[in-house]
Design an enzyme around this catalytic site. Structure first.
Site, PDB file in Angstrom:
ATOM      1  N   SER A  44       0.768  -1.280   0.119  1.00 53.60           N
ATOM      2  CA  SER A  44       0.059  -0.055  -0.030  1.00 53.60           C
ATOM      3  C   SER A  44       0.830   1.370   0.042  1.00 53.60           C
ATOM      4  CB  SER A  44      -0.700   0.007   1.174  1.00 53.60           C
ATOM      5  OG  SER A  44      -1.617  -0.993   1.523  1.00 53.60           O
ATOM      6  N   GLU A  98      -5.937  -1.997  -8.216  1.00 53.30           N
ATOM      7  CA  GLU A  98      -5.085  -1.006  -9.034  1.00 53.30           C
ATOM      8  C   GLU A  98      -3.914  -1.716  -9.571  1.00 53.30           C
ATOM      9  OE1 GLU A  98      -6.038   2.854  -6.355  1.00 53.30           O
ATOM     10  OE2 GLU A  98      -4.531   1.473  -5.758  1.00 53.30           O
TER      11      GLU A  98
HETATM   12  N1  LIG Z   1      -5.284  -4.822   5.377  1.00 57.10           N
HETATM   13  C1  LIG Z   1      -5.761  -3.935   4.321  1.00 57.10           C
HETATM   14  O1  LIG Z   1      -6.697  -3.223   4.437  1.00 57.10           O
HETATM   15  C2  LIG Z   1      -5.067  -3.664   3.021  1.00 57.10           C
HETATM   16  C3  LIG Z   1      -5.459  -3.324   1.709  1.00 57.10           C
HETATM   17  C4  LIG Z   1      -4.585  -3.114   0.845  1.00 57.10           C
HETATM   18  C5  LIG Z   1      -3.274  -3.657   0.808  1.00 57.10           C
HETATM   19  N2  LIG Z   1      -2.693  -4.189   2.039  1.00 57.10           N
HETATM   20  C6  LIG Z   1      -1.269  -4.569   2.104  1.00 57.10           C
HETATM   21  O2  LIG Z   1      -1.428  -6.075   1.988  1.00 57.10           O
HETATM   22  C7  LIG Z   1      -0.105  -6.601   2.782  1.00 57.10           C
HETATM   23  C8  LIG Z   1      -0.565  -7.555   3.606  1.00 57.10           C
HETATM   24  O3  LIG Z   1      -1.573  -6.997   4.682  1.00 57.10           O
HETATM   25  P1  LIG Z   1      -2.410  -7.954   5.698  1.00 57.10           P
HETATM   26  O4  LIG Z   1      -3.295  -6.820   6.228  1.00 57.10           O
HETATM   27  O5  LIG Z   1      -2.933  -9.061   5.063  1.00 57.10           O
HETATM   28  O6  LIG Z   1      -1.327  -8.299   6.832  1.00 57.10           O
HETATM   29  P2  LIG Z   1      -1.523  -9.581   7.704  1.00 57.10           P
HETATM   30  O7  LIG Z   1      -0.403  -9.170   8.774  1.00 57.10           O
HETATM   31  O8  LIG Z   1      -2.788  -9.950   7.940  1.00 57.10           O
HETATM   32  O9  LIG Z   1      -0.738 -10.747   6.919  1.00 57.10           O
HETATM   33  C9  LIG Z   1       0.629 -10.688   6.689  1.00 57.10           C
HETATM   34  C10 LIG Z   1       1.000 -12.213   6.285  1.00 57.10           C
HETATM   35  O10 LIG Z   1       2.313 -12.123   5.808  1.00 57.10           O
HETATM   36  C11 LIG Z   1       2.917 -13.444   6.349  1.00 57.10           C
HETATM   37  N3  LIG Z   1       4.542 -13.477   6.255  1.00 57.10           N
HETATM   38  C12 LIG Z   1       5.158 -12.397   6.843  1.00 57.10           C
HETATM   39  N4  LIG Z   1       6.615 -12.450   6.179  1.00 57.10           N
HETATM   40  C13 LIG Z   1       6.186 -13.545   5.315  1.00 57.10           C
HETATM   41  C14 LIG Z   1       7.374 -14.242   4.621  1.00 57.10           C
HETATM   42  N5  LIG Z   1       8.577 -13.579   4.651  1.00 57.10           N
HETATM   43  N6  LIG Z   1       6.993 -15.173   3.871  1.00 57.10           N
HETATM   44  C15 LIG Z   1       5.808 -15.416   3.802  1.00 57.10           C
HETATM   45  N7  LIG Z   1       4.692 -14.992   4.537  1.00 57.10           N
HETATM   46  C16 LIG Z   1       5.037 -13.746   5.220  1.00 57.10           C
HETATM   47  C17 LIG Z   1       2.502 -13.398   7.982  1.00 57.10           C
HETATM   48  O11 LIG Z   1       2.816 -14.699   8.550  1.00 57.10           O
HETATM   49  C18 LIG Z   1       1.071 -13.015   7.691  1.00 57.10           C
HETATM   50  O12 LIG Z   1       0.404 -14.188   7.640  1.00 57.10           O
HETATM   51  C19 LIG Z   1       0.405  -5.316   3.121  1.00 57.10           C
HETATM   52  O13 LIG Z   1       1.601  -5.079   2.330  1.00 57.10           O
HETATM   53  C20 LIG Z   1      -0.590  -4.307   3.213  1.00 57.10           C
HETATM   54  O14 LIG Z   1       0.083  -2.980   3.209  1.00 57.10           O
HETATM   55  C21 LIG Z   1      -3.551  -4.224   3.072  1.00 57.10           C
END
Ligand SMILES: NC(=O)c1ccc[n+]([C@@H]2O[C@H](COP(=O)([O-])OP(=O)(O)OC[C@H]3O[C@@H](n4cnc5c(N)ncnc54)[C@H](O)[C@@H]3O)[C@@H](O)[C@H]2O)c1
Length: 685
Positions: free
Chosen positions: A122, A155
């Site tokens: 993001s 996007e």
């Molecule tokens: N939450 C939102 O509303 C949203 C919206 C758009 C984009 N994003 C982006 O999506 C991404 C994930 O966000 P999220 O809310 O799902 O986070 P989250 O914390 O729920 O999930 C992240 C996952 O990644 C895993 N992880 C971490 N390091 C890892 C690695 N090296 N190898 C494999 N797995 C690994 C973790 O164990 C966890 O399960 C971020 O970049 C965030 O900015 C989030």
């Protein structure tokens, strides 16, 4: 143009976003590998998916059996070597640059060199992740919105080094899984967060300046943007710290105007959600909405000027991703560009920023032009694209006008052919029903007549001349959409294409050539069947009956369009004398023999055939008046040249729209109820 086909996808990170992205891909029938750090985290992710799907079963979105099928397509693992199989990998790990760069380094080692690598970041630049891979040209941003299995927006971000091929393949994949992609440059906040986050932040500033309290800001925002939740409630739902984090990132990159309000920091420090309690004060609505609109107008205009996104994509982002009733530029146009510039100015001048020239230079009478139909290039063909994905590309006078202009521009380019398509899930799902209802209620039938005449004129220009026009049907083609496709020289379809003529079920008949061109394609009896019953044909059936000229997997659709264009303009079509597929013979015989009146009176002998029984049943729920008029027009198709038949369609328009079944049927769609048609309808003939 992309020829990359995604057969297997992978998602890294099985958290909130990753699990949802994997769920969506698997739901659309594509195998997906879901990777996390260890088995426990993988299982947790799979558990989230199962829970969401089971909720879907309760809400009757899925059948119970589908849950297992979908889960069966997801292979959860902590073993990275499986990623060798993936054609597209989507990274969704923690929002930490180092963690993400480590992931991309590893992906560079284990993935095939041609695999496309996407990031759901993001707040980081896509280029900073691409830089650590051996093939930066194959890296794109794929920014989904929560909940990624439900919110259609994505996007698709190209950094400076992204190849066209990778971008197109990533884009096509989003369309294939039913997403609505918009294009963004590799810029802070991409498109939607760039204005959405300042909008949230401005709400907090209004609070901290004492302009209004939270219930007032909530109510004013809901009214101005026609949304279900105001900014504070939204922050409570998605997490106040996320809003702070997003505003901090934008502020760092873009300056003080974007920096988080002090009250937002304090709220996060307090670790509490916003209290929404209290009564709204309507006398302060104007002051609040002016500020919120001013912020959005400024940022939207800036991001377009900077080349981050187009006007159209900026608006689609708001409507699809945020569910605003209107996008920023539609709001600018209804507010008036001069007033919009003033609103933007009063918000940003204190920060030493200028009102974007896009607003100050726009013509007050014209507003900011919003293109609903665009002309471009798709492989070797000139593309004419209808871009109203959130309205399933429905035809209305504005779309028709732009379609006309776009086709003219495309024709003047020459070249080997034109491909006509629609963005998103639908090709064209019909005509804008609200337009008809509004004019019927206002007693301005002439507008309906003019729209139909102009529509026929546009469709007339779609075939029989160089360069040929190919309809690229990847989804729903209903009513006016099916007629649009039929008017083209050729039709290429992918497996999710479907065709249907729902008109007689809403009190009217197909008026854009459907009663004339359909029988010429599939034969009069089967055209009667489809128009009398509204039965929707799947892609395979449409191919068997000769309604489409090519049916290919989604990934081969553009190539199929080129191949069809290579055949040149289509020769005049003559109605076939037998069904394209022998399985349809009983339907053919039935509709060749019995009239609408005989069928409705129960005189037609179905011989107990269940398909025929069903067809008769369907006809009974439809407008008898419209059915009779449709029958008359269909019969004429066998006697008259095409052009004269089209004139007949126009000649009966007033009759069908003046009969009460039309207003009843059309209104029933908007009111989401079953129509009640006249039972003693006079004969339309
Ligand atoms: N939450 C939102 O509303 C949203 C919206 C758009 C984009 N994003 C982006 O999506 C991404 C994930 O966000 P999220 O809310 O799902 O986070 P989250 O914390 O729920 O999930 C992240 C996952 O990644 C895993 N992880 C971490 N390091 C890892 C690695 N090296 N190898 C494999 N797995 C690994 C973790 O164990 C966890 O399960 C971020 O970049 C965030 O900015 C989030």
């Amino acid at each position: 143009m992309s020829r990359v086909e995604v057969r297997t996808a992978a998602v890294i990170g099985a958290g909130n976003m990753g699990s949802g992205i994997a769920q969506k891909i698997a739901t659309e029938g594509i195998p997906v590998i879901l990777v996390d750090l260890d088995d426990e985290k993988v299982q947790r992710g799979l558990g989230i998916i199962r829970k969401t799907l089971e909720e879907g079963v309760e809400r009757r979105i899925f059948r119970a059996a589908q849950v297992e099928e979908i889960l069966g397509r997801i292979r959860g693992t902590a073993d990275w070597s499986t990623l060798e199989e993936a054609d597209l990998v989507i990274e969704a790990v923690f929002e930490d640059l180092k963690v993400k760069q480590d992931v991309f380094r590893r992906l560079g080692e284990v993935c095939r060199p041609e695999a496309i690598l996407g990031t759901n970041t993001s707040s980081f630049y896509v280029r900073d992740l691409a830089a650590v891979t051996p093939h930066p040209e194959r890296v794109v941003g794929l920014h989904y919105f929560y909940h990624p299995a439900k919110n259609r927006l994505v996007e698709v971000v190209a950094h400076d080094g992204t190849s066209d091929e990778a971008f197109q393949a990533a884009w096509a994949f989003q369309e294939m899984i039913g997403k609505t992609p918009i294009r963004s440059a590799d810029a802070p906040g991409f498109v939607v967060n760039r204005y959405f986050v300042p909008w949230l932040n401005e709400a907090v500033r209004l609070l901290e300046e004492g302009v209004a309290d939270i219930p007032t800001i909530e109510a004013a925002a809901k009214e101005a943007f026609r949304i279900g939740m105001g900014p504070f409630e939204l922050m409570n739902v998605t997490g106040v710290p996320i809003a702070l984090h997003a505003a901090t990132t934008l502020g760092r990159e873009l300056g003080a105007f974007y920096e988080p309000a002090e009250a937002l920091r304090r709220q996060v420090e307090a670790g509490k959600p916003w209290s929404l309690e209290g009564e709204a004060d309507a006398s302060r609505f104007q002051g609040v909405s002016d500020r919120l609109l001013g912020v959005v107008f400024y940022v939207a205009a800036r991001l377009v000027e900077e080349g981050v996104a187009t006007v159209e994509d900026t608006d689609i982002g708001a409507r699809v991703g945020l569910r605003w009733a209107h996008g920023p530029f539609e709001l600018i146009n209804t507010t008036g560009v001069r007033r919009s510039a003033e609103l933007a100015g009063s918000v940003v001048t204190p920060y030493g920023l200028e009102v974007p020239p896009l607003l100050t230079r726009a013509d007050e009478r014209v507003g900011i032009p919003i293109r609903l139909v665009t002309v471009g290039q798709r492989g070797r063909l000139t593309s004419v694209w209808i871009q109203r994905p959130d309205a399933m590309n429905a035809l209305n006078p504005a779309v028709a006008r732009q379609l006309q202009d776009a086709l003219q521009a495309a024709r003047s380019r020459g070249g080997p052919g034109i491909v006509l398509g629609g963005s998103g899930k639908a090709f064209v799902a019909g005509a804008d029903i609200k337009f008809f209802v509004d004019h019927l209620k206002a007693g301005t039938f002439e507008e309906i007549q003019r729209f139909t005449e102009e529509g026929q004129e546009i469709l007339r220009g779609l075939s029989g001349q160089e360069p040929p026009v190919v309809a690229r049907v990847q989804g729903l083609a209903l009513g006016g959409g099916a007629e649009l496709a039929l008017a083209c020289d050729w039709i290429a379809a992918s497996p999710k294409a479907c065709f249907g003529f729902p008109e007689t079920g809403i009190g009217i008949y197909p008026g854009l050539g459907g009663t004339q061109r359909l029988p010429r394609r599939i034969g009069l009896p089967l055209a009667k069947y489809l128009i009398y019953t509204g039965q929707v044909l799947g892609a395979e059936e449409a191919r068997a009956l000769g309604l489409v000229d090519a049916l290919v997997p989604f990934a081969g659709l553009d190539e199929a369009c080129e191949e069809l264009a290579g055949r040149g303009p289509a020769p005049e079509r003559r109605a076939p004398e037998a069904p394209g597929d022998a399985a349809w013979q009983p339907l053919w015989d039935f509709f060749a023999r019995w009239s609408v009146d005989q069928i409705l009176a129960g005189e037609a002998d179905t011989g107990g055939d269940s398909r025929l029984e069903k067809a008769v049943q369907k006809m009974r729920g439809r407008s008898a008046f419209a059915l009779r008029l449709a029958e008359k027009l269909l019969e004429r198709s066998a006697e008259l040249p095409l052009e004269a038949g089209l004139q007949e369609e126009l000649a009966h328009l007033r009759e069908v729209f003046a009969f009460p079944d039309a207003l009843e049927g059309l209104s029933s769609v908007l009111e989401r109820r079953r129509p009640v048609f006249a039972t003693d309808a006079p004969s339309g003939a």
